[in-house]
Design a protein around this motif. Structure first.
Motif, short mmCIF file in Angstrom:
data_model
loop_
_atom_site.label_atom_id
_atom_site.label_comp_id
_atom_site.label_asym_id
_atom_site.label_seq_id
_atom_site.Cartn_x
_atom_site.Cartn_y
_atom_site.Cartn_z
N PRO A 100 0.87 -1.30 0.23
CA PRO A 100 -0.21 -0.03 0.16
C PRO A 100 0.93 1.44 -0.11
O PRO A 100 1.79 1.46 0.47
CB PRO A 100 -0.84 -0.23 1.29
CG PRO A 100 -0.24 -0.98 2.09
CD PRO A 100 0.65 -2.07 1.32
N ASP A 137 0.65 5.31 0.80
CA ASP A 137 -0.22 6.34 1.58
C ASP A 137 0.37 7.86 1.24
O ASP A 137 1.51 7.92 1.10
CB ASP A 137 -0.29 5.83 2.95
CG ASP A 137 -0.91 4.62 3.44
OD1 ASP A 137 -1.99 4.42 2.60
OD2 ASP A 137 -0.33 4.09 4.19
N HIS A 138 -0.69 8.65 1.37
CA HIS A 138 -0.49 10.04 1.27
C HIS A 138 -1.51 10.97 1.99
O HIS A 138 -2.78 10.60 2.17
CB HIS A 138 -0.63 10.46 -0.29
CG HIS A 138 -0.34 12.08 -0.30
ND1 HIS A 138 0.83 12.53 -0.20
CD2 HIS A 138 -1.30 13.22 -0.71
CE1 HIS A 138 0.55 14.05 -0.36
NE2 HIS A 138 -0.69 14.32 -0.69
N GLN A 139 -0.99 11.79 3.04
CA GLN A 139 -1.98 12.71 3.77
C GLN A 139 -1.88 14.05 3.27
O GLN A 139 -0.73 14.61 2.71
CB GLN A 139 -1.76 12.37 5.21
CG GLN A 139 -2.05 11.01 5.63
CD GLN A 139 -1.73 10.97 7.24
OE1 GLN A 139 -1.86 12.01 8.03
NE2 GLN A 139 -1.63 9.71 7.71
N LYS A 155 -6.81 11.53 3.38
CA LYS A 155 -5.98 10.64 3.42
C LYS A 155 -6.22 9.89 2.11
O LYS A 155 -7.43 9.54 1.80
CB LYS A 155 -6.04 9.58 4.45
CG LYS A 155 -5.73 10.39 5.90
CD LYS A 155 -6.06 9.24 6.93
CE LYS A 155 -5.54 9.95 8.38
NZ LYS A 155 -5.74 9.10 9.53
N TYR A 156 -4.99 9.62 1.51
CA TYR A 156 -5.34 8.58 0.15
C TYR A 156 -4.67 7.31 0.41
O TYR A 156 -3.41 7.21 1.08
CB TYR A 156 -4.56 9.44 -0.93
CG TYR A 156 -5.41 10.49 -1.51
CD1 TYR A 156 -6.27 10.47 -2.39
CD2 TYR A 156 -5.02 12.00 -0.63
CE1 TYR A 156 -6.95 11.79 -2.76
CE2 TYR A 156 -5.84 13.00 -1.18
CZ TYR A 156 -6.91 12.75 -2.29
OH TYR A 156 -7.33 14.06 -2.49
N ARG A 157 -5.36 6.26 -0.03
CA ARG A 157 -4.55 4.96 0.30
C ARG A 157 -4.61 4.32 -1.07
O ARG A 157 -5.63 3.96 -1.56
CB ARG A 157 -5.44 4.29 1.24
CG ARG A 157 -4.96 2.62 1.37
CD ARG A 157 -4.12 2.37 2.45
NE ARG A 157 -3.62 0.97 2.54
CZ ARG A 157 -3.19 0.63 3.49
NH1 ARG A 157 -3.06 1.28 4.60
NH2 ARG A 157 -2.55 -0.58 3.65
N ASP A 201 -3.54 1.04 -3.40
CA ASP A 201 -3.10 -0.43 -3.41
C ASP A 201 -2.86 -0.51 -4.81
O ASP A 201 -3.42 -0.38 -5.90
CB ASP A 201 -4.42 -1.40 -3.04
CG ASP A 201 -4.70 -1.18 -1.51
OD1 ASP A 201 -3.85 -1.44 -0.69
OD2 ASP A 201 -6.06 -1.08 -1.47
N VAL A 242 -7.10 3.52 -5.57
CA VAL A 242 -7.07 4.33 -4.41
C VAL A 242 -8.30 4.77 -3.94
O VAL A 242 -9.45 4.91 -4.54
CB VAL A 242 -6.47 5.85 -5.37
CG1 VAL A 242 -6.28 6.90 -4.11
CG2 VAL A 242 -5.23 5.65 -5.91
N ARG A 261 -9.89 7.50 -1.20
CA ARG A 261 -9.93 8.83 -0.48
C ARG A 261 -10.75 9.14 0.55
O ARG A 261 -11.92 8.71 0.51
CB ARG A 261 -10.03 9.97 -1.60
CG ARG A 261 -9.84 11.30 -0.71
CD ARG A 261 -11.30 12.21 -0.87
NE ARG A 261 -11.49 12.71 -2.14
CZ ARG A 261 -12.84 13.06 -2.43
NH1 ARG A 261 -14.00 12.77 -1.70
NH2 ARG A 261 -13.13 13.46 -3.57
N HIS A 262 -10.37 9.21 1.79
CA HIS A 262 -11.03 9.71 2.91
C HIS A 262 -10.74 11.03 3.67
O HIS A 262 -9.49 11.09 3.87
CB HIS A 262 -10.66 8.36 3.98
CG HIS A 262 -11.04 7.15 3.76
ND1 HIS A 262 -12.10 6.52 3.72
CD2 HIS A 262 -10.16 6.25 3.11
CE1 HIS A 262 -12.21 5.38 3.37
NE2 HIS A 262 -11.16 5.03 3.03
N GLN A 304 4.58 6.43 -5.38
CA GLN A 304 4.30 7.32 -4.43
C GLN A 304 4.21 8.73 -5.17
O GLN A 304 3.05 9.45 -4.61
CB GLN A 304 5.39 7.46 -3.31
CG GLN A 304 5.24 8.57 -2.38
CD GLN A 304 4.13 8.36 -1.35
OE1 GLN A 304 4.11 7.12 -1.01
NE2 GLN A 304 3.21 9.21 -0.93
#
Length: 159
Positions: A31, A33-35, A48-50, A52, A82, A84-85, A131
């Motif tokens: 995974p 991740d990016h915030q 927050k982005y996750r 996979d 991806v 997004r939360h 990334q």
């Protein structure tokens, strides 16, 4: 059935099995991740982005009879799924799913099934590219997020 006929039947069986397995996509346990924080008139929004990583394989070519070169190869591509939360200052939660175009791709000689491990290792060495791609997707998504927040919080009020 003679020996060559048995060999051809066996190859046909392997080819069919390989083609069934070849067009599959598998998520790589890598995974990304990016915030981020987005400023909005309703207040700051934590995002927050996750991502996979998903690798797809496509078996191409054919096994050649003895004495001839084989054109059998595995074309592969790694893309991202991806999620997004986002949480607005008001407590509003905004969720979105996105699928990206392939980030990296390649080809390997032979059967895809035999190359899965090597392909996963190659993709894992490109984590910096993944990334960077996720950050780019997040930047592109910012406008969509702002539009969603504007719809939820109504038109901007003039002072």
């Amino acid at each position: 059935m003679d020996r060559d006929g048995k060999r051809r039947a066996k190859m046909a069986c392997f080819l069919t099995a390989g083609l069934v397995l070849a067009a599959t996509g598998a998520a790589l346990s890598m995974p990304v991740d990016h915030q981020n924080q987005v400023d909005h008139r309703s207040g700051p929004v934590a995002v927050k982005y996750r991502g996979d990583v998903v690798i797809t394989h496509k078996q191409v070519g054919a096994v050649a009879p003895g004495g001839r070169p084989s054109s059998l190869r595995c074309d592969w591509a790694a893309s991202m799924s991806v999620a997004r939360h986002a949480v607005a200052a008001s407590g509003t939660r905004l969720v979105r799913s996105m699928n990206s175009e392939p980030v990296i791709s390649g080809t390997r000689p032979g059967w895809c099934v035999a190359s899965h491990g090597a392909i996963k290792k190659e993709v894992a060495t490109k984590s910096a590219d993944m990334q960077q791609h996720l950050v780019k997707l997040a930047q592109e998504d910012e406008q969509m997020l702002r539009a969603e927040l504007d719809r939820i919080h109504g038109p901007q009020r003039a002072g």
